[in-house]
Motif scaffolding. Structure first.
Motif, mmCIF file in Angstrom:
data_model
loop_
_atom_site.group_PDB
_atom_site.id
_atom_site.type_symbol
_atom_site.label_atom_id
_atom_site.label_comp_id
_atom_site.label_asym_id
_atom_site.label_seq_id
_atom_site.Cartn_x
_atom_site.Cartn_y
_atom_site.Cartn_z
ATOM 1 N N VAL A 5 49.653 38.977 37.834
ATOM 2 C CA VAL A 5 48.417 39.672 37.479
ATOM 3 C C VAL A 5 47.678 40.068 38.760
ATOM 4 O O VAL A 5 47.563 39.266 39.687
ATOM 5 N N PRO A 6 47.158 41.303 38.836
ATOM 6 C CA PRO A 6 46.417 41.714 40.027
ATOM 7 C C PRO A 6 45.053 41.036 40.126
ATOM 8 O O PRO A 6 44.354 40.870 39.120
ATOM 9 N N LEU A 7 44.707 40.632 41.327
ATOM 10 C CA LEU A 7 43.373 40.117 41.633
ATOM 11 C C LEU A 7 42.689 41.175 42.483
ATOM 12 O O LEU A 7 43.179 41.522 43.565
ATOM 13 N N GLN A 65 47.432 38.492 44.189
ATOM 14 C CA GLN A 65 48.000 38.400 42.854
ATOM 15 C C GLN A 65 47.875 36.963 42.349
ATOM 16 O O GLN A 65 47.854 36.016 43.132
ATOM 17 N N VAL A 66 47.781 36.838 41.032
ATOM 18 C CA VAL A 66 47.792 35.536 40.372
ATOM 19 C C VAL A 66 49.097 35.467 39.586
ATOM 20 O O VAL A 66 49.355 36.318 38.742
ATOM 21 N N LYS A 110 31.415 35.883 34.665
ATOM 22 C CA LYS A 110 32.181 36.532 33.605
ATOM 23 C C LYS A 110 31.339 37.592 32.923
ATOM 24 O O LYS A 110 30.204 37.341 32.523
ATOM 25 N N THR A 111 31.888 38.808 32.823
ATOM 26 C CA THR A 111 31.256 39.887 32.079
ATOM 27 C C THR A 111 32.135 40.206 30.869
ATOM 28 O O THR A 111 33.092 39.481 30.579
ATOM 29 N N LYS A 112 31.843 41.309 30.188
ATOM 30 C CA LYS A 112 32.600 41.646 28.978
ATOM 31 C C LYS A 112 34.079 41.858 29.280
ATOM 32 O O LYS A 112 34.950 41.465 28.491
ATOM 33 N N LYS A 113 34.406 42.442 30.442
ATOM 34 C CA LYS A 113 35.803 42.770 30.735
ATOM 35 C C LYS A 113 36.389 41.978 31.894
ATOM 36 O O LYS A 113 37.590 41.725 31.928
ATOM 37 N N TRP A 114 35.555 41.559 32.859
ATOM 38 C CA TRP A 114 36.072 41.002 34.103
ATOM 39 C C TRP A 114 35.532 39.603 34.375
ATOM 40 O O TRP A 114 34.420 39.269 33.969
ATOM 41 N N SER A 115 36.330 38.829 35.091
ATOM 42 C CA SER A 115 35.898 37.518 35.573
ATOM 43 C C SER A 115 36.111 37.447 37.078
ATOM 44 O O SER A 115 37.173 37.858 37.583
ATOM 45 N N LYS A 116 35.104 36.945 37.773
ATOM 46 C CA LYS A 116 35.291 36.623 39.191
ATOM 47 C C LYS A 116 35.793 35.193 39.261
ATOM 48 O O LYS A 116 35.164 34.280 38.709
ATOM 49 N N ILE A 117 36.941 34.991 39.932
ATOM 50 C CA ILE A 117 37.562 33.665 39.933
ATOM 51 C C ILE A 117 37.785 33.158 41.357
ATOM 52 O O ILE A 117 37.767 33.932 42.326
ATOM 53 N N ASP A 174 41.136 40.678 35.087
ATOM 54 C CA ASP A 174 40.851 41.181 33.740
ATOM 55 C C ASP A 174 40.832 40.009 32.754
ATOM 56 O O ASP A 174 41.733 39.169 32.757
ATOM 57 N N ASN A 175 39.800 39.954 31.910
ATOM 58 C CA ASN A 175 39.669 38.842 30.957
ATOM 59 C C ASN A 175 40.850 38.741 29.994
ATOM 60 O O ASN A 175 41.110 37.666 29.444
ATOM 61 N N LYS A 176 41.561 39.846 29.789
ATOM 62 C CA LYS A 176 42.699 39.837 28.866
ATOM 63 C C LYS A 176 43.952 39.244 29.493
ATOM 64 O O LYS A 176 44.972 39.084 28.823
ATOM 65 N N GLN A 177 43.878 38.923 30.777
ATOM 66 C CA GLN A 177 45.080 38.511 31.495
ATOM 67 C C GLN A 177 45.063 37.044 31.922
ATOM 68 O O GLN A 177 45.719 36.646 32.877
ATOM 69 N N TYR A 178 44.294 36.235 31.212
ATOM 70 C CA TYR A 178 44.345 34.789 31.448
ATOM 71 C C TYR A 178 43.841 34.060 30.217
ATOM 72 O O TYR A 178 43.283 34.657 29.296
#
Length: 256
Positions: free
Chosen positions: A11-13, A26-27, A38-45, A57-61
């Motif tokens: 997954v791209p970071l 990458q993760v 965390k927002t509606k679409k993205w998370s800072k990790i 992207d929140n859909k990718q974890y």
């Protein structure tokens, strides 16, 4: 604070919370992290392995509990040892995983993410290996194309290459070349170096921007266009194809 884990292959970071933003890292499957925002679409990790930060992207974890986050941080680090392999879940869905993917809560041939069990039957890397295995492991990535922010057999950058090779051999490096250069013991001369030591290179402003793994006979394996082998001398890297120096040597460091 929320926590998460990557349940997809690679997954791209990103630098910023948008699909068009630069991929800085990458993760890979099984990597766990703190969710800082965390927002509606993205998370800072912030990745647990090296504290690297970016947007995913929140859909990718998947979310995980703090208990699982702590458990993953404390358990023996098990990594996939095949160049490319696959896992199957309870419903026989197949997921490919790259070399260096983490195998969370490995027991026998089973790994676990929340309520999903996966079957993994490939090679497992989980020991601190002798220094002599560093170059041997690096050869697994030979001819892998260069990819800014990459750290998989499908594309890798210079520091992603050194970090992943060292990780598979049981040693932790930070993510970027300039960060890795803060680790280890400085060597005064190339003649003191051994296979498995790292050489760092800087740009005209004196910023370290490149790293490679030293081999026997003043050769170096590094990611430049692709993972390749070139000559190393007191000036830097001598490209055997162009017959020119491509990188200026800054410092050599020993980590093992």
């Amino acid at each position: 604070m929320p926590f998460g884990i990557c349940n997809l292959s690679i997954v791209p970071l990103r630098l910023e919370p948008t699909d068009t933003s630069e991929m800085v890292n990458q993760v890979v499957f099984g990597e766990h992290f703190e969710v800082l925002e965390k927002t509606k679409k993205w998370s800072k990790i912030r990745l647990a392995f090296d504290n690297y930060e970016g947007f995913i992207d929140n859909k990718q974890y998947e979310d995980i509990s703090e208990k699982d986050y702590q458990g993953l941080s404390l358990e023996t680090k098990n990594y996939a040892g095949e160049l490319i392999d696959f896992i199957t879940d309870n419903n026989n869905n197949l997921t490919t995983i790259p070399l260096g993917a983490k195998l969370p809560f490995l027991k026998g041939n089973s790994i676990q993410i929340n309520n999903t069990s996966y079957l993994y039957e490939g090679k497992v890397c989980n020991q601190q290996l002798p220094k002599s295995t560093i170059v041997e492991t690096a050869f697994l990535f030979l001819n892998v194309p260069y990819l800014w922010g990459g750290k998989s057999p499908f594309g890798i950058d210079c520091s992603g290459f050194t970090q992943t090779v060292y990780k598979l051999c049981g040693y932790n490096l930070l993510r970027d070349a300039k960060e890795q250069a803060t680790q280890g013991e400085v060597l005064s001369f190339i003649e003191e170096s051994e296979p498995g030591d790292l050489a760092f290179f800087d740009n005209e402003e004196g910023v370290i921007t490149h790293v490679g793994i030293i081999m026997n006979d003043y050769n170096i394996i590094h990611a430049h266009g692709k993972v390749r082998i070139d000559k190393l001398d007191h000036s830097g890297i001598y490209n055997v194809d162009t017959n020119q120096h491509s990188h200026k040597l800054r410092v050599i460091k020993r980590f093992i």
